[in-house]
Design a protein around this motif. Structure first.
Motif, PDB file in Angstrom:
ATOM      1  N   ALA A 772      -7.080  -5.066  -5.212  1.00 44.88           N
ATOM      2  CA  ALA A 772      -6.017  -5.363  -4.256  1.00 44.88           C
ATOM      3  C   ALA A 772      -4.679  -5.239  -4.977  1.00 44.88           C
ATOM      4  O   ALA A 772      -4.597  -5.358  -6.200  1.00 44.88           O
ATOM      5  CB  ALA A 772      -6.199  -6.761  -3.671  1.00 44.88           C
ATOM      6  N   TRP A 773      -3.623  -5.004  -4.198  1.00 46.33           N
ATOM      7  CA  TRP A 773      -2.285  -4.809  -4.738  1.00 46.33           C
ATOM      8  C   TRP A 773      -1.279  -5.635  -3.951  1.00 46.33           C
ATOM      9  O   TRP A 773      -1.447  -5.861  -2.745  1.00 46.33           O
ATOM     10  CB  TRP A 773      -1.856  -3.332  -4.642  1.00 46.33           C
ATOM     11  N   SER A 774      -0.222  -6.085  -4.636  1.00 45.95           N
ATOM     12  CA  SER A 774       0.902  -6.694  -3.928  1.00 45.95           C
ATOM     13  C   SER A 774       1.744  -5.578  -3.317  1.00 45.95           C
ATOM     14  O   SER A 774       1.472  -4.386  -3.526  1.00 45.95           O
ATOM     15  CB  SER A 774       1.756  -7.526  -4.898  1.00 45.95           C
ATOM     16  N   VAL A 775       2.780  -5.951  -2.554  1.00 41.64           N
ATOM     17  CA  VAL A 775       3.601  -4.932  -1.908  1.00 41.64           C
ATOM     18  C   VAL A 775       4.411  -4.132  -2.921  1.00 41.64           C
ATOM     19  O   VAL A 775       4.954  -3.074  -2.582  1.00 41.64           O
ATOM     20  CB  VAL A 775       4.546  -5.568  -0.870  1.00 41.64           C
ATOM     21  N   ARG A 776       4.505  -4.604  -4.163  1.00 44.14           N
ATOM     22  CA  ARG A 776       5.148  -3.828  -5.224  1.00 44.14           C
ATOM     23  C   ARG A 776       4.119  -3.073  -6.063  1.00 44.14           C
ATOM     24  O   ARG A 776       4.409  -2.637  -7.166  1.00 44.14           O
ATOM     25  CB  ARG A 776       5.996  -4.727  -6.117  1.00 44.14           C
ATOM     26  N   LEU A 777       2.932  -2.960  -5.546  1.00 48.52           N
ATOM     27  CA  LEU A 777       1.842  -2.218  -6.188  1.00 48.52           C
ATOM     28  C   LEU A 777       1.495  -2.781  -7.558  1.00 48.52           C
ATOM     29  O   LEU A 777       1.219  -2.038  -8.505  1.00 48.52           O
ATOM     30  CB  LEU A 777       2.182  -0.724  -6.278  1.00 48.52           C
TER      31      LEU A 777
END
Length: 793
Positions: A772-777
Motif C-alpha cells: 500500500a502507498w500513501s498519497v505521496r507514494l
C-alpha cells in the motif's frame, strides 16, 4: 547498656506521645462520585474552618489526617459547576466519613477524569475541548471521534499513524520528511495541530507517550479554534495530554520488534506536597528503528512533564510541556514523471517497493518544544475564567529529500539543505458560564485570541546532477552527503523570514429550549495581520511570490465565521438527532490581474445525523451526512498564467459511521465507515469536475474486535483482530493524466495478558504484507512483529 536503656526510654516516650496525639485528634475521609456512581478524579475538597484542601484520587477518595475534634464544613469545588458544602463531625481517635455524589452536572467535560468502572472501556467520548464548554457528546451538534489511551495500549500503537487507524476516514497517514504526520478528513489533508484545544503545532515527529486520547473533530472548525490550528475544512486533530492525578503510580514499558525496533517509555506520577494539591507527572520515551527498506532509520527521544497545582478552592493551574528530538532519514517521496494522455497505477510504474536510492548520511535533525499553561479561576457559581498561554517551537536541520521523475524509468534526487524554524505563540482568555435566563439554561463561552507566527528559513534546494534508472540501477550508484554539499553553492537559496499576527474574538452559547431540545449559536471575528517576508540577502520586505505570482507586501484581512447547531434528544442521554451549519476560512495573499487583493477562502458545512449511547453505555456511536462547499478558491487566470483569479470552488460530501460496542463482558468492538465524494466544481480546465488528487480513497473502513477473559484463572488474557480498507485513490488526477493508487486491505492481530502489576503484548501489523502507498507514494511497511512488556507500580 546505659545507652541502650536510654534509647528504649526515648522510643517509649515518643510512642506514648504519638498515641496520645492519635487519641486527641481524628481523621476525615470520603469519596466523591458522579451522578452515575463512578469516581470523580481531582475534585477540590477544602475544610473551610482550617483553610486546608486536597484533591480526590483516581478512586474519588480524599483524606485529612490529624484533625482536632469538632464540627466542620467541607467545600467540594469543581470548576465550571456550583460548589457544594457538606457537614462532618470529627471525634477523637475516630474517622469521620464525608461521602458525596454530584448531581446531574457534566463534570467529565470540565476536567480530565479517569472513570475506572466504565463498562465500555473504549467509549470515552465526553470532551471539554470540542465545544470549549462542558457539553456532553449527545448534546453537541458537531461530530468527533475519540481514540483512548486504553485502545492505544491494546494495539501497541507507538506512533500517531497507528493511532489514526481507528478514526473513520483518516486513511493511510502521510509521513512528511521531518517525521510530521498528516491524515485525511472528509477529503482534505488534516494535521494534528491542536493540543488541549489550543495551538500545538509541531513541524516534526510527535511521540504519543503523553497522550490521554486523540480527538478527531470533523468539519470546518474555525469559529471556535481559529484558522491557525483548524488545519483543514475537513476538521482538525486535537491531542489531549495526560494530566497529573492524586496518587503515586506509573509504569515502565519496553517494546521491541521488526527492523531493530527498540523503545523504552516511562510514565510516573506523584503528589508533590502533603495535601496533594500539587501534583507532578512525567512521561518520556526513546525509540530507535530502521526502515524496512534497504536504507533509512529514525532515532528520537521525547520528554513530557506536567505539573498541576490547586492553589485555592477557586484557583488552579496546569503547566504541560512537550520536548522532542529526532535524527533520521527522509521517507521515500516519489514524484513520477508525468506522461500526457496516460492512465496508470503506481504498480505499473515499477518503482521498487523496498529501495530508497538515497543514503543514510543524508539525515535531518529536528527539535520540538511545546509549552502549555492554563489558569482556571472560579469567579462565581456560574462563571469561570480560563487563561491559556501556548508557546511552540520546531527546528529542522539537515537534509530533506524527494525523488523526482525524469523519465518513465529514471528519477533524480532533490535535496533541501539547511535550517528552518517555526515559532508560534497563542494567548487566550475565555469566560465560561452556566446560568439561566428565565427558564432557559445557557452555557456560554466568550473569549479573545491572539496568535503570533514566525517562520525562519536558511536553506538551499539542490537538484542532484545524476539520474538513476530505478528499473535497472547501476550497482555503484550512491548519493552522498559530500556530493550534495559540493552542489549546494549552485542551488536555489531561500534565506528569509516571515511573521504574522492574528486577532480573534468569539462567543458561543448553548441554550436549552427544553430539557431535550437545545440550540447552539457561535460566531468569530478574525483579523489577520501579515507582516510580509524579509529577504535577508536583499534586505527588502515583500510578500514573496503570492498566489497570483506577483510580489505582495504586508496586508490585513478580516473574516467572519459561524457555527449553528440544533440537537433534539429523542431519548434523554440515550439517543439524539443533530444538525449543524458551520463555517471556516483561510487567509490568502496576493492579487489578481486587475490589482484586486484576494479575500479569505471560505467554506460552509451542512450536516445532520444521529448520536447514540444505548444499553448502559454498551453501544455508542454516530451516523452523519455532511456537505462541505469551499468558495473563493484560487485558480490560474486563463488570460495570463502568471496570475490567479479567485472564483474557484470545491465540493466535499459524504457519510460517516462510528460505532463502539461492548455486547458481552470482555468483548469490545470498534467499527467505522467513511464515504467521501470530493470534486472541483469551478476550477482550472485541467482538473475541473475531477476528484482532487490528494483527497485519498472515497471509501474507507476501519474495525477492531478484541476479547479479554473477564474472570477465571486466566483473567486478563485476550486477543484482538482488526484492519483497514481503502478504495482506489489518485496521486495525479487531471483530464489528460492519471496516476492511481490501488485499493488496500491491511489486517492486524494482537495477543495480550493484562494484570494489575504487569502487561504483556504481542502484535502483528499488516499480517498479509499488503502493498500500500500513501498519497505521496510512500510505501507502507510489510508484516511487522512487535512485543512489549509493561511493569506497573
Amino acid at each position: 547498656m546505659v545507652s541502650y536503656l536510654r534509647l528504649l526510654l526515648i522510643i517509649s516516650i515518643l510512642s506514648t506521645a504519638l498515641a496520645a496525639t492519635a487519641q486527641t485528634t481524628g481523621n476525615i475521609t470520603g469519596k466523591i462520585l458522579l451522578v452515575d456512581g463512578t469516581p470523580y478524579t481531582s475534585a477540590s475538597v477544602t475544610i473551610t474552618e482550617l483553610a486546608k484542601g486536597t484533591l480526590t484520587d483516581e478512586k474519588g477518595t480524599y483524606h485529612f489526617n490529624k484533625v482536632n475534634p469538632g464540627n466542620y464544613h467541607l467545600k467540594i469545588q469543581v470548576l465550571g459547576a456550583p460548589e457544594y458544602i457538606i457537614n462532618v463531625t470529627v471525634a477523637a481517635g475516630q474517622t469521620a466519613l464525608g461521602d458525596f455524589q454530584l448531581p446531574k452536572e457534566n463534570v467529565q467535560a470540565l476536567q480530565e477524569v479517569t472513570i475506572a468502572s466504565n463498562i465500555n472501556k473504549f467509549s470515552k467520548r465526553e470532551s471539554r475541548y470540542v465545544a470549549r464548554l462542558p457539553l456532553k457528546n449527545l448534546e453537541n451538534p458537531q461530530v468527533y471521534n475519540a481514540v483512548s489511551k486504553e485502545l492505544m495500549q491494546e494495539q501497541v500503537a507507538i506512533d500517531l499513524g497507528s493511532i489514526s487507524k481507528n478514526v473513520p476516514g483518516a486513511g493511510i497517514p502521510l509521513i512528511l520528511n521531518q517525521g510530521r504526520v498528516t491524515f485525511r478528513s472528509r477529503g482534505f489533508e488534516t494535521e494534528p495541530n491542536a493540543r488541549n484545544g489550543v495551538a500545538g503545532p509541531a513541524f516534526s515527529f510527535i511521540d504519543p507517550v503523553n497522550l490521554e486520547r486523540i480527538e478527531a473533530i470533523k468539519g470546518p472548525s474555525t469559529t471556535l479554534f481559529g484558522p491557525n490550528i483548524s488545519s483543514s475544512y475537513g476538521g482538525l486533530y486535537n491531542r489531549v495530554t495526560k494530566k497529573p492525578y492524586n496518587d503515586f503510580g506509573g509504569e515502565v514499558d519496553y517494546t521491541a520488534g521488526s527492523w531493530n525496533l527498540n523503545r523504552l517509555s516511562v510514565d510516573v506520577n506523584t503528589p508533590v506536597n502533603q495535601d496533594k494539591t500539587a501534583l507532578f507527572r512525567l512521561n518520556a520515551a526513546t525509540t530507535h528503528q530502521k526502515s524496512f527498506q534497504d536504507l533509512g532509520f529514525t532515532n528520537n527521544i521525547a520528554i513530557a512533564p506536567s505539573f498541576s497545582y490547586q492553589l485555592t478552592d477557586k484557583l488552579s493551574m496546569l503547566i504541560d510541556v512537550e520536548f522532542g528530538q529526532e535524527k533520521g532519514t527522509s521517507v521515500v517521496r516519489f514524484n513520477p514523471f508525468i506522461i500526457a494522455n496516460t492512465n496508470q497505477s503506481v504498480t505499473d510504474i515499477g518503482f521498487p517497493y523496498n529501495k530508497t536510492f538515497l543514503s543514510n548520511d543524508l539525515t535531518y535533525s529536528t527539535q520540538m518544544l511545546n509549552i502549555f499553561t492554563q489558569v482556571n479561576y472560579k469567579i462565581s457559581g456560574s462563571w469561570t475564567s480560563q487563561t491559556i498561554l501556548s508557546r511552540n517551537r520546531s527546528t529542522i536541520d539537515g537534509y530533506i529529500t524527494a525523488l523526482n521523475g525524469r523519465s518513465a524509468t529514471t528519477v533524480r534526487p532533490q535535496i533541501i539543505v539547511g535550517n528552518t524554524n517555526f515559532i508560534a505563540t497563542n494567548i487566550q482568555q475565555n469566560f465560561i458560564g452556566d446560568f439561566k435566563i428565565g427558564k432557559l439554561r445557557n452555557r456560554i463561552v466568550a473569549g479573545i485570541d491572539f496568535y503570533n507566527n514566525f517562520n525562519d528559513f536558511d536553506r538551499v534546494t539542490v537538484n542532484y546532477n545524476q539520474d538513476v534508472n530505478f528499473i535497472n540501477p547501476q550497482p555503484t550508484y550512491r548519493i552522498s552527503r559530500f556530493k550534495v554539499d559540493s552542489l549546494s553553492s549552485r542551488g536555489s537559496l531561500r534565506k528569509e523570514y516571515n511573521r504574522d499576527n492574528t486577532y480573534g474574538a468569539y462567543v458561543s452559547d448553548v441554550i436549552n429550549l427544553t430539557e431535550k431540545l437545545l440550540v447552539m449559536g457561535s460566531i468569530r471575528v478574525n483579523t489577520f495581520d501579515y507582516k510580509g517576508v524579509y529577504n535577508v540577502v536583499t534586505g527588502q520586505i515583500t510578500g514573496g511570490l503570492g498566489s497570483s505570482g506577483t510580489s505582495a507586501g504586508p496586508y490585513k484581512q478580516t473574516a467572519v465565521s459561524q457555527k449553528l447547531g440544533l440537537v433534539y434528544e429523542i431519548s434523554k442521554d440515550r439517543l439524539s438527532l443533530f444538525g449543524n451549519y458551520m463555517g471556516g476560512f483561510f487567509n490568502r495573499n496576493g492579487q489578481s490581474l486587475d490589482g484586486t487583493a484576494f479575500k479569505p477562502e471560505h467554506a460552509n458545512q451542512l450536516e445532520f445525523g444521529l448520536k447514540g449511547d444505548l444499553f448502559n453505555n454498551r453501544l455508542s456511536g454516530t451516523v452523519s451526512y455532511y456537505n462541505i462547499k469551499v468558495n473563493n478558491v484560487l485558480r490560474l487566470d486563463p488570460r495570463d498564467i502568471n496570475y490567479s483569479i479567485q472564483d474557484g470552488a470545491q465540493l466535499s460530501r459524504g457519510v460517516e459511521v462510528d460505532i463502539t460496542a461492548n455486547p458481552l463482558s470482555g468483548l469490545n468492538i470498534i467499527a467505522g465507515y467513511a464515504y467521501n465524494h470530493s470534486v472541483f466544481t469551478n476550477a482550472d480546465a485541467t482538473v475541473n469536475g475531477l476528484r482532487p488528487a490528494l483527497s485519498g480513497p472515497d471509501k474507507m473502513v476501519n474495525f477492531w474486535v478484541s476479547y479479554r477473559l473477564p474472570e477465571g484463572s486466566l483473567r486478563g488474557l485476550g486477543l484482538g483482530f482488526g484492519g483497514n480498507y481503502g478504495s482506489m485513490s489518485y496521486q495525479t488526477n487531471t483530464q489528460s493524466t492519471k496516476i492511481t493508487i490501488p485499493a488496500y486491505t491491511m489486517l492486524d492481530a494482537a495477543l495480550f495478558y493484562d494484570q494489575p502489576r504487569y502487561r504483556v503484548n504481542f502484535k502483528v501489523n499488516n499480517l498479509t504484507s499488503e502493498k500500500a502507498w500513501s498519497v505521496r507514494l510512500t510505501p507502507q511497511a510489510p508484516a511487522q512483529f512487535i512485543g512489549s512488556v509493561v511493569l506497573k507500580f
